[in-house]
Design a protein around this motif. Structure first.
Motif, PDB file in Angstrom:
ATOM      1  N   ALA A  45       0.831  -1.207   0.000  1.00  0.00           N
ATOM      2  CA  ALA A  45       0.000   0.000   0.000  1.00  0.00           C
ATOM      3  C   ALA A  45       0.865   1.255   0.000  1.00  0.00           C
ATOM      4  CB  ALA A  45      -0.939  -0.007   1.204  1.00  0.00           C
ATOM      5  N   ALA A  46       1.893   1.269   0.838  1.00  0.00           N
ATOM      6  CA  ALA A  46       2.773   2.439   0.904  1.00  0.00           C
ATOM      7  C   ALA A  46       3.548   2.628  -0.393  1.00  0.00           C
ATOM      8  CB  ALA A  46       3.743   2.294   2.075  1.00  0.00           C
ATOM      9  N   ALA A  47       3.948   1.537  -1.012  1.00  0.00           N
ATOM     10  CA  ALA A  47       4.727   1.616  -2.252  1.00  0.00           C
ATOM     11  C   ALA A  47       3.891   2.040  -3.444  1.00  0.00           C
ATOM     12  CB  ALA A  47       5.392   0.271  -2.535  1.00  0.00           C
ATOM     13  N   ALA A  48       2.573   1.931  -3.342  1.00  0.00           N
ATOM     14  CA  ALA A  48       1.718   2.282  -4.481  1.00  0.00           C
ATOM     15  C   ALA A  48       1.990   3.700  -4.970  1.00  0.00           C
ATOM     16  CB  ALA A  48       0.246   2.118  -4.110  1.00  0.00           C
ATOM     17  N   VAL A  58      -5.501   5.658  -7.199  1.00  0.00           N
ATOM     18  CA  VAL A  58      -5.274   4.249  -6.849  1.00  0.00           C
ATOM     19  C   VAL A  58      -4.377   4.156  -5.619  1.00  0.00           C
ATOM     20  CG1 VAL A  58      -4.169   2.096  -7.610  1.00  0.00           C
ATOM     21  CG2 VAL A  58      -5.713   3.331  -9.156  1.00  0.00           C
ATOM     22  N   ALA A  59      -3.321   4.952  -5.565  1.00  0.00           N
ATOM     23  CA  ALA A  59      -2.412   4.931  -4.417  1.00  0.00           C
ATOM     24  C   ALA A  59      -3.143   5.320  -3.134  1.00  0.00           C
ATOM     25  CB  ALA A  59      -1.220   5.856  -4.663  1.00  0.00           C
ATOM     26  N   ALA A  60      -4.000   6.324  -3.212  1.00  0.00           N
ATOM     27  CA  ALA A  60      -4.741   6.762  -2.033  1.00  0.00           C
ATOM     28  C   ALA A  60      -5.729   5.695  -1.562  1.00  0.00           C
ATOM     29  CB  ALA A  60      -5.483   8.060  -2.336  1.00  0.00           C
ATOM     30  N   ASP A  61      -6.251   4.901  -2.488  1.00  0.00           N
ATOM     31  CA  ASP A  61      -7.229   3.863  -2.171  1.00  0.00           C
ATOM     32  C   ASP A  61      -6.581   2.556  -1.720  1.00  0.00           C
ATOM     33  OD1 ASP A  61     -10.074   2.898  -2.269  1.00  0.00           O
ATOM     34  OD2 ASP A  61      -9.200   1.517  -3.754  1.00  0.00           O
ATOM     35  N   ALA A  62      -5.282   2.423  -1.881  1.00  0.00           N
ATOM     36  CA  ALA A  62      -4.593   1.143  -1.640  1.00  0.00           C
ATOM     37  C   ALA A  62      -4.846   0.557  -0.249  1.00  0.00           C
ATOM     38  CB  ALA A  62      -3.098   1.290  -1.915  1.00  0.00           C
ATOM     39  N   PRO A  63      -4.727   1.318   0.834  1.00  0.00           N
ATOM     40  CA  PRO A  63      -4.988   0.708   2.151  1.00  0.00           C
ATOM     41  C   PRO A  63      -6.413   0.156   2.273  1.00  0.00           C
ATOM     42  CG  PRO A  63      -3.821   2.776   2.417  1.00  0.00           C
ATOM     43  CD  PRO A  63      -4.244   2.697   0.966  1.00  0.00           C
ATOM     44  N   ARG A  64      -7.407   0.903   1.808  1.00  0.00           N
ATOM     45  CA  ARG A  64      -8.790   0.434   1.854  1.00  0.00           C
ATOM     46  C   ARG A  64      -8.957  -0.825   1.025  1.00  0.00           C
ATOM     47  NH1 ARG A  64     -12.518  -1.028  -1.189  1.00  0.00           N
ATOM     48  NH2 ARG A  64     -11.285  -0.320  -2.941  1.00  0.00           N
TER      49      ARG A  64
END
Length: 152
Positions: A45-48, A58-64
């Protein structure tokens, strides 16, 4: 040795391609406790945001996206794996998995016994054994493709 990593690579591909963001209503069930995802999920998620081809959305949504996944317990009932998985997602996203007919019955039985040694209550075990899967399948009554359960 590499099959758990294959699952994690598949998840990374779905994450970074924006598939999870585009298909929020699909409930993905990952075999074998998601491979190495419970250990590497936060890192993915952090690497996105560092991957040049991944959009900011997409990067902001990665943890969810990663926290919305479901995980089965097939061949993954050791204490370390289950502890990591429980820190990664709520118990409601764990479902029973056996790997039958590929895993020998004695291996499956051992996994079931070891799952009972995790300190879970009878209610928790019932949820993992069949309650969570029942609830998950009940959510898939939508006729659209996006209401599907995908397992792999």
């Amino acid at each position: 040795v590499d099959f758990p990593q294959d699952t994690t690579r598949a998840v990374a591909s779905l994450l970074y391609s924006g598939t999870f963001l585009r298909c929020k209503r699909i409930r993905f069930v990952l075999s074998h406790a998601g491979g190495t995802l419970p250990f590497l999920g936060e890192r993915l998620a952090a690497a996105a945001g560092l991957v040049p081809t991944v959009s900011k959305e997409v990067a902001a949504d990665a943890p969810r996206a990663l926290r919305s996944l479901y995980f089965d317990t097939a061949l993954s009932t050791n204490a370390v794996t289950l502890a990591a998985l429980q820190k990664f997602v709520p118990l409601s996203q764990l479902v029973f998995g056996s790997d039958y007919p590929f895993a020998p019955e004695q291996v499956i039985a051992g996994g079931v016994r070891s799952r009972g040694k995790q300190g879970w209550s009878a209610v928790d075990l019932k949820a993992i054994t069949h309650g969570n899967a029942g609830a998950l399948l009940a959510k898939t009554d939508a006729p659209s493709r996006e209401g599907s359960v995908v397992s792999g």
